[in-house]
Design an enzyme around this catalytic site. Structure first.
Site, PDB file in Angstrom:
ATOM      1  N   HIS A   4       0.802  -1.231  -0.086  1.00  0.00           N
ATOM      2  CA  HIS A   4       0.116  -0.207  -0.045  1.00  0.00           C
ATOM      3  C   HIS A   4       1.018   1.324  -0.014  1.00  0.00           C
ATOM      4  O   HIS A   4       1.650   1.204   0.883  1.00  0.00           O
ATOM      5  CB  HIS A   4      -0.915  -0.146   1.063  1.00  0.00           C
ATOM      6  CG  HIS A   4      -1.742   1.322   1.147  1.00  0.00           C
ATOM      7  ND1 HIS A   4      -3.078   1.362   0.307  1.00  0.00           N
ATOM      8  CD2 HIS A   4      -1.801   2.298   1.916  1.00  0.00           C
ATOM      9  CE1 HIS A   4      -3.598   2.450   0.527  1.00  0.00           C
ATOM     10  NE2 HIS A   4      -2.733   3.389   1.512  1.00  0.00           N
ATOM     11  N   CYS A   5       0.619   2.060  -0.926  1.00  0.00           N
ATOM     12  CA  CYS A   5       1.374   3.407  -1.032  1.00  0.00           C
ATOM     13  C   CYS A   5       0.561   4.530  -0.638  1.00  0.00           C
ATOM     14  O   CYS A   5      -0.192   4.921  -1.131  1.00  0.00           O
ATOM     15  CB  CYS A   5       1.940   3.615  -2.362  1.00  0.00           C
ATOM     16  SG  CYS A   5       2.967   5.112  -2.724  1.00  0.00           S
ATOM     17  N   PRO A   6       1.121   5.265   0.374  1.00  0.00           N
ATOM     18  CA  PRO A   6       0.254   6.355   0.912  1.00  0.00           C
ATOM     19  C   PRO A   6       0.259   7.419   0.081  1.00  0.00           C
ATOM     20  O   PRO A   6      -0.403   8.425  -0.133  1.00  0.00           O
ATOM     21  CB  PRO A   6       0.727   6.615   2.229  1.00  0.00           C
ATOM     22  CG  PRO A   6       2.202   6.033   2.223  1.00  0.00           C
ATOM     23  CD  PRO A   6       2.058   4.914   1.536  1.00  0.00           C
TER      24      PRO A   6
END
Length: 185
Positions: A4-6
């Site tokens: 997951h990439c913020p």
């Protein structure tokens, strides 16, 4: 799924890994460009300051105009130093992130597969065996599997990777094809 990439507020996986890589490339290019502009502007201002000092030393009058210009230069120099101090570590961090993802791209791994591979490599080493990542197709094969078959389109987003994201070509598939062709099957 890779991770997951913020930054993009989304999970990075099969369908958008190329877009994520391009995002990293373009952000790195922008930050390096900004850092270059900050450094070039600072060098230019240092040169201007030495010219202004020479001019002020030759001038006998030191009026309020010269004092106001000096205050403005000091303000911009402080702002310049703050911007450069913020941009430099960001540039280093983003270049490291791009380097890490370039390594993953060239070995055809996700972040999760990398960490699973470390464990598998350690277990194979304890057994006296050699671990090979099954999805490593070689340099060209890895680039084509992630970025697509057309190198002229690699730097353009929007063209998703081939496949459904559930089944992938492995290095063993190529060995099987070679054995089948040798056996005449």
């Amino acid at each position: 799924m890779d991770h997951h990439c913020p930054w993009i507020n989304n999970c990075v996986g099969h369908g958008n890994y190329k877009t994520f890589l391009l995002f990293l490339i373009y952000v790195n290019a922008a930050v390096v460009h900004a850092l270059g502009l900050f450094v070039a502007h600072a060098a230019h201002m240092i040169g201007l300051n030495s010219d202004h000092r020479r001019h002020a030393a030759r001038s006998s009058s030191t009026g309020s105009l010269l004092h106001s210009a000096a205050k403005t230069r000091v303000f911009w120099a402080v702002l310049q130093a703050v911007c450069t101090a913020m941009t430099f570590p960001l540039c280093i961090a983003l270049l490291m992130l791009l380097g890490w993802n370039a390594y993953l791209l060239l070995t055809n791994r996700t972040t999760i597969e990398y960490y699973e591979g470390v464990t598998a490599e350690f277990k194979a080493m304890r057994r006296g065996e050699r671990y090979e990542h099954p999805y490593d197709l070689g340099l060209c094969g890895n680039l084509h599997s992630i970025l697509g078959p057309h190198p002229e389109r690699w730097l353009f987003p929007g063209l998703a990777a081939a496949g459904d994201g559930l089944a992938y070509v492995t290095a063993w598939d190529h060995v099987k094809d070679d054995v089948d062709s040798l056996l005449g099957l």
